[in-house]
Design an enzyme around this catalytic site. Structure first.
Site, PDB file in Angstrom:
ATOM      1  N   ALA A 260      68.485 -60.799 -48.971  1.00 30.17           N
ATOM      2  CA  ALA A 260      67.683 -59.572 -48.677  1.00 30.17           C
ATOM      3  C   ALA A 260      66.422 -60.016 -47.686  1.00 30.17           C
ATOM      4  O   ALA A 260      66.941 -60.242 -46.663  1.00 30.17           O
ATOM      5  CB  ALA A 260      67.241 -58.812 -49.893  1.00 30.17           C
TER       6      ALA A 260
ATOM      7  N   ASP B 278      80.434 -60.923 -52.961  1.00 29.73           N
ATOM      8  CA  ASP B 278      79.286 -60.702 -52.464  1.00 29.73           C
ATOM      9  C   ASP B 278      78.603 -62.318 -52.155  1.00 29.73           C
ATOM     10  O   ASP B 278      78.020 -62.502 -50.834  1.00 29.73           O
ATOM     11  CB  ASP B 278      78.131 -59.763 -53.212  1.00 29.73           C
ATOM     12  CG  ASP B 278      77.017 -59.840 -52.245  1.00 29.73           C
ATOM     13  OD1 ASP B 278      76.889 -58.933 -51.302  1.00 29.73           O
ATOM     14  OD2 ASP B 278      76.064 -60.203 -52.824  1.00 29.73           O
TER      15      ASP B 278
ATOM     16  N   LYS C 280      78.063 -64.611 -48.729  1.00 32.87           N
ATOM     17  CA  LYS C 280      76.727 -65.225 -48.373  1.00 32.87           C
ATOM     18  C   LYS C 280      76.853 -66.691 -48.233  1.00 32.87           C
ATOM     19  O   LYS C 280      76.306 -67.240 -47.421  1.00 32.87           O
ATOM     20  CB  LYS C 280      75.798 -65.119 -49.528  1.00 32.87           C
ATOM     21  CG  LYS C 280      75.344 -63.518 -49.631  1.00 32.87           C
ATOM     22  CD  LYS C 280      74.536 -63.428 -50.678  1.00 32.87           C
ATOM     23  CE  LYS C 280      73.905 -61.810 -50.954  1.00 32.87           C
ATOM     24  NZ  LYS C 280      73.442 -61.653 -52.089  1.00 32.87           N
TER      25      LYS C 280
ATOM     26  N   GLY D 206      69.506 -49.197 -57.495  1.00 29.82           N
ATOM     27  CA  GLY D 206      69.734 -49.441 -56.255  1.00 29.82           C
ATOM     28  C   GLY D 206      69.786 -50.915 -55.935  1.00 29.82           C
ATOM     29  O   GLY D 206      69.669 -51.401 -54.798  1.00 29.82           O
TER      30      GLY D 206
ATOM     31  N   GLY E  60      74.205 -45.517 -41.450  1.00 26.59           N
ATOM     32  CA  GLY E  60      74.021 -45.655 -42.925  1.00 26.59           C
ATOM     33  C   GLY E  60      72.802 -45.167 -43.255  1.00 26.59           C
ATOM     34  O   GLY E  60      71.654 -45.785 -43.051  1.00 26.59           O
ATOM     35  N   VAL E  61      72.574 -43.936 -43.970  1.00 30.66           N
ATOM     36  CA  VAL E  61      71.362 -43.504 -44.388  1.00 30.66           C
ATOM     37  C   VAL E  61      71.429 -43.371 -46.092  1.00 30.66           C
ATOM     38  O   VAL E  61      71.368 -42.524 -46.727  1.00 30.66           O
ATOM     39  CB  VAL E  61      71.128 -42.096 -43.994  1.00 30.66           C
ATOM     40  CG1 VAL E  61      69.742 -41.433 -44.125  1.00 30.66           C
ATOM     41  CG2 VAL E  61      71.611 -42.019 -42.458  1.00 30.66           C
TER      42      VAL E  61
ATOM     43  N   LEU F  39      64.351 -62.219 -47.905  1.00 30.95           N
ATOM     44  CA  LEU F  39      63.658 -63.559 -47.706  1.00 30.95           C
ATOM     45  C   LEU F  39      64.152 -64.316 -46.619  1.00 30.95           C
ATOM     46  O   LEU F  39      65.411 -64.141 -46.241  1.00 30.95           O
ATOM     47  CB  LEU F  39      64.349 -64.242 -48.985  1.00 30.95           C
ATOM     48  CG  LEU F  39      64.067 -63.683 -50.688  1.00 30.95           C
ATOM     49  CD1 LEU F  39      64.778 -64.594 -51.663  1.00 30.95           C
ATOM     50  CD2 LEU F  39      62.413 -63.855 -50.991  1.00 30.95           C
TER      51      LEU F  39
ATOM     52  N   LYS G 286      77.006 -57.368 -44.669  1.00 32.75           N
ATOM     53  CA  LYS G 286      77.470 -58.680 -44.524  1.00 32.75           C
ATOM     54  C   LYS G 286      78.803 -58.987 -43.875  1.00 32.75           C
ATOM     55  O   LYS G 286      79.250 -59.999 -43.607  1.00 32.75           O
ATOM     56  CB  LYS G 286      77.433 -59.466 -45.776  1.00 32.75           C
ATOM     57  CG  LYS G 286      76.035 -59.354 -46.484  1.00 32.75           C
ATOM     58  CD  LYS G 286      76.188 -59.383 -47.846  1.00 32.75           C
ATOM     59  CE  LYS G 286      74.735 -59.107 -48.726  1.00 32.75           C
ATOM     60  NZ  LYS G 286      74.721 -58.137 -49.910  1.00 32.75           N
TER      61      LYS G 286
ATOM     62  N   ASN H 213      70.327 -46.130 -49.636  1.00 34.29           N
ATOM     63  CA  ASN H 213      69.233 -46.900 -50.071  1.00 34.29           C
ATOM     64  C   ASN H 213      68.464 -47.378 -48.970  1.00 34.29           C
ATOM     65  O   ASN H 213      67.369 -47.320 -48.992  1.00 34.29           O
ATOM     66  CB  ASN H 213      69.654 -47.925 -51.277  1.00 34.29           C
ATOM     67  CG  ASN H 213      70.261 -47.306 -52.421  1.00 34.29           C
ATOM     68  OD1 ASN H 213      69.956 -46.278 -52.810  1.00 34.29           O
ATOM     69  ND2 ASN H 213      71.183 -47.624 -52.978  1.00 34.29           N
ATOM     70  N   VAL H 214      69.270 -48.363 -48.174  1.00 40.79           N
ATOM     71  CA  VAL H 214      68.385 -49.272 -47.336  1.00 40.79           C
ATOM     72  C   VAL H 214      68.162 -48.469 -46.355  1.00 40.79           C
ATOM     73  O   VAL H 214      66.730 -48.422 -45.685  1.00 40.79           O
ATOM     74  CB  VAL H 214      69.238 -50.512 -46.941  1.00 40.79           C
ATOM     75  CG1 VAL H 214      68.657 -51.224 -45.668  1.00 40.79           C
ATOM     76  CG2 VAL H 214      69.558 -51.268 -48.147  1.00 40.79           C
TER      77      VAL H 214
HETATM   78  N1  NAD Z   1      70.386 -52.870 -51.693  1.00 44.38           N
HETATM   79  C1  NAD Z   1      70.340 -54.127 -51.300  1.00 44.38           C
HETATM   80  O1  NAD Z   1      69.500 -54.865 -52.045  1.00 44.38           O
HETATM   81  C2  NAD Z   1      70.652 -55.006 -50.110  1.00 44.38           C
HETATM   82  C3  NAD Z   1      70.314 -56.215 -49.919  1.00 44.38           C
HETATM   83  C4  NAD Z   1      70.947 -56.757 -48.795  1.00 44.38           C
HETATM   84  C5  NAD Z   1      71.910 -56.183 -48.103  1.00 44.38           C
HETATM   85  N2  NAD Z   1      72.357 -54.923 -48.358  1.00 44.38           N
HETATM   86  C6  NAD Z   1      73.279 -54.343 -47.667  1.00 44.38           C
HETATM   87  O2  NAD Z   1      72.777 -53.161 -47.153  1.00 44.38           O
HETATM   88  C7  NAD Z   1      73.974 -52.059 -46.789  1.00 44.38           C
HETATM   89  C8  NAD Z   1      73.659 -50.708 -47.394  1.00 44.38           C
HETATM   90  O3  NAD Z   1      73.278 -51.003 -48.798  1.00 44.38           O
HETATM   91  P1  NAD Z   1      72.975 -49.686 -49.529  1.00 44.38           P
HETATM   92  O4  NAD Z   1      72.644 -49.994 -51.161  1.00 44.38           O
HETATM   93  O5  NAD Z   1      71.794 -48.788 -48.679  1.00 44.38           O
HETATM   94  O6  NAD Z   1      74.169 -48.954 -49.778  1.00 44.38           O
HETATM   95  P2  NAD Z   1      74.524 -47.235 -49.726  1.00 44.38           P
HETATM   96  O7  NAD Z   1      75.970 -46.917 -50.301  1.00 44.38           O
HETATM   97  O8  NAD Z   1      73.226 -46.517 -50.589  1.00 44.38           O
HETATM   98  O9  NAD Z   1      74.574 -46.550 -48.193  1.00 44.38           O
HETATM   99  C9  NAD Z   1      75.393 -46.719 -47.311  1.00 44.38           C
HETATM  100  C10 NAD Z   1      75.358 -45.765 -46.334  1.00 44.38           C
HETATM  101  O10 NAD Z   1      76.340 -46.010 -45.355  1.00 44.38           O
HETATM  102  C11 NAD Z   1      76.985 -45.044 -44.891  1.00 44.38           C
HETATM  103  N3  NAD Z   1      78.381 -45.228 -44.254  1.00 44.38           N
HETATM  104  C12 NAD Z   1      79.687 -45.659 -44.967  1.00 44.38           C
HETATM  105  N4  NAD Z   1      80.294 -45.934 -44.017  1.00 44.38           N
HETATM  106  C13 NAD Z   1      79.859 -45.601 -42.827  1.00 44.38           C
HETATM  107  C14 NAD Z   1      80.324 -45.523 -41.563  1.00 44.38           C
HETATM  108  N5  NAD Z   1      81.584 -45.851 -41.105  1.00 44.38           N
HETATM  109  N6  NAD Z   1      79.504 -44.893 -40.540  1.00 44.38           N
HETATM  110  C15 NAD Z   1      78.341 -44.506 -40.705  1.00 44.38           C
HETATM  111  N7  NAD Z   1      77.580 -44.521 -41.955  1.00 44.38           N
HETATM  112  C16 NAD Z   1      78.611 -45.171 -42.852  1.00 44.38           C
HETATM  113  C17 NAD Z   1      77.220 -44.001 -46.115  1.00 44.38           C
HETATM  114  O11 NAD Z   1      77.228 -42.735 -45.872  1.00 44.38           O
HETATM  115  C18 NAD Z   1      75.758 -44.245 -46.587  1.00 44.38           C
HETATM  116  O12 NAD Z   1      74.797 -43.418 -46.220  1.00 44.38           O
HETATM  117  C19 NAD Z   1      75.259 -52.906 -47.707  1.00 44.38           C
HETATM  118  O13 NAD Z   1      76.052 -53.441 -46.600  1.00 44.38           O
HETATM  119  C20 NAD Z   1      74.513 -54.050 -48.420  1.00 44.38           C
HETATM  120  O14 NAD Z   1      75.277 -55.061 -48.664  1.00 44.38           O
HETATM  121  C21 NAD Z   1      71.901 -54.299 -49.506  1.00 44.38           C
HETATM  122  N1  HSE Z   2      74.443 -57.442 -53.836  1.00 43.36           N
HETATM  123  C1  HSE Z   2      73.132 -57.896 -53.034  1.00 43.36           C
HETATM  124  C2  HSE Z   2      72.287 -56.771 -53.150  1.00 43.36           C
HETATM  125  C3  HSE Z   2      72.577 -55.662 -52.227  1.00 43.36           C
HETATM  126  O1  HSE Z   2      73.408 -56.085 -51.035  1.00 43.36           O
HETATM  127  C4  HSE Z   2      72.329 -59.068 -53.520  1.00 43.36           C
HETATM  128  O2  HSE Z   2      72.737 -59.313 -54.838  1.00 43.36           O
HETATM  129  O3  HSE Z   2      71.819 -59.819 -52.946  1.00 43.36           O
END
Ligand code: NAD
Ligand code: HSE
Length: 359
Positions: A149, A217, A221, A203, A10-11, A151, A117, A13-14
């Site tokens: 996130a 979501d 949680k 993001g 997963g490359v 916290l 999650k 946002n996170v």
């Molecule tokens: N953004 C936040 O504030 C936040 C907070 C807590 C948790 N999260 C969790 O972090 C995770 C990522 O969020 P994000 O905003 O970075 O999402 P995003 O859509 O920006 O990135 C997801 C990445 O996963 C890759 N991907 C999808 N399926 C895949 C697979 N089968 N194998 C390998 N890579 C795969 C995509 O190509 C993409 O690079 C989510 O599960 C989200 O719930 C995000």
């Molecule tokens: N949707 C999540 C952020 C992205 O995972 C939250 O509100 O905590």
């Protein structure tokens, strides 16, 4: 000295933010903990980049230029061939499908850190089987960013539970995404759809914002926290107020939702127009231990109340226990955003490293 080898799935946002934070912080981490963090492979849904040299600031261009289609078995063979140890797979995807790979990763020597999650909110059987597999192979799984996130919510609940403290209720603003959306929407005259787009562009939402708006979501949680304190539930048992009309949810595609999301405006406009001057909309999750009820809903709060006065993408968790009585432990702060989340992932990586071998 310890070297840890990370395979990042997963490359987005996170994931991208995690790579940048590792680049920024690794010499500091090495100096204070003698932990050398290597990013062995970085992978998105289509391509994998096998990083032979140390990763550097040109990683994004390298990933695009030298990444190529992969199968999970090829990544596993690669780490074996290179004799990489202290392996940690980071799941920064939002994929339900990807978590089905966890057991194979564990069997092949990986510990796991997940921002995703899903693994903790599928069936109770999947949840328990995963933990059996971890135990069998003596591997660790950390997922602090699953709730709030960056916290420290999960760890706090785990520690209280482990120490025998009776948790009676957890109530809060569980979603940083929806906190941002309803903060902005309640306080100005923009349409709901405009505010949603802004949160997405920052993001702050799930890749598919319907996961936030449908209440799934927050439902996940609540389920994750419930399971930490041995309440056995399924996601289908969480009472959820769904804010997305059926025809834009369920089987309809994300592009169909994007094209038609203005249809949400009327309903939310009506809810906003019913607010008094001192009121705001807030999205709440509640876990009642005695009742066994898990509930997700949109409510009206006084603007100057603890939940009503939250700002930006703040989440807030009130943990009620027997000994804290009616003065709950409160954990509050940014509850969404790539940078706070990836810092939480990095912190989980270092916690796992503490128990790994020095090599
Ligand atoms: N953004 C936040 O504030 C936040 C907070 C807590 C948790 N999260 C969790 O972090 C995770 C990522 O969020 P994000 O905003 O970075 O999402 P995003 O859509 O920006 O990135 C997801 C990445 O996963 C890759 N991907 C999808 N399926 C895949 C697979 N089968 N194998 C390998 N890579 C795969 C995509 O190509 C993409 O690079 C989510 O599960 C989200 O719930 C995000
Ligand atoms: N949707 C999540 C952020 C992205 O995972 C939250 O509100 O905590």
């Amino acid at each position: 000295m310890k070297t840890i080898n990370i395979v990042l799935f997963g490359v987005g946002n996170v994931g991208s933010s995690l790579i940048n934070q590792i680049l920024e912080s690794r010499s500091k981490i090495f100096n204070s903990s003698q932990i050398d963090i290597k990013l062995a492979v970085i992978v998105n849904s289509k391509i994998a980049f096998y990083n032979k040299d140390d990763i550097n600031n040109s990683w994004e261009a390298d990933f695009k230029s030298y990444g190529y289609p992969y199968k999970l078995s090829q990544i596993i063979n690669h780490v074996k061939k290179e004799k990489l140890t202290n392996l940690i797979a980071v799941d920064a995807t939002a994929s339900e499908k990807f978590v089905k790979n966890y057991k194979e990763l564990i069997r092949n020597g990986f510990n796991i850190v997940a921002a995703n999650k899903t693994a903790n909110s599928l069936s109770d059987k999947f949840y328990k089987d995963l933990r059996l597999e971890l135990k069998k192979h003596d591997k660790q799984f950390l997922y602090e960013t699953n709730v709030g996130a960056g916290l420290p919510v999960i760890k706090t609940v785990q520690d209280l539970h482990l120490a025998g403290e009776e948790i009676t209720k957890i109530r809060g603003i569980f979603s940083g995404s929806l906190s941002y959306i309803f903060n902005s929407f309640s306080s100005n005259n923009r349409t709901f759809s405009e505010v949603l787009d802004e949160a997405r562009n920052k993001g702050l939402t799930e890749p598919d914002p319907r996961i936030d708006l449908s209440g799934k979501d927050v439902g996940r949680k609540l389920l994750i926290l419930a399971r930490e304190i041995n309440i056995i539930k399924e996601l289908t048992e969480v009472k959820i107020e769904n804010l997305v009309p059926n025809h834009l949810n369920g089987k309809s595609s994300i592009s169909h939702f994007n094209e038609n999301q203005q249809e949400l405006n009327l309903n939310f406009e009506e809810r906003r127009s019913n607010l008094k001057a001192d009121e705001v909309l807030r999205h709440i999750g509640e876990l009642g231990v005695a009742s066994g009820q898990l509930e997700v809903k949109l409510v009206t709060e006084k603007r100057n109340s603890p939940f009503g006065s939250l700002q930006e993408a703040d989440a807030s968790f009130e943990i009620y226990t027997k000994n804290y009585g009616n003065r709950p432990i409160v954990i509050q702060g940014a509850g969404a955003g790539a940078r706070v989340t990836s810092r939480g992932v990095l912190s989980d990586l270092l916690k796992i490293s503490e128990k790994l071998e020095c090599i």
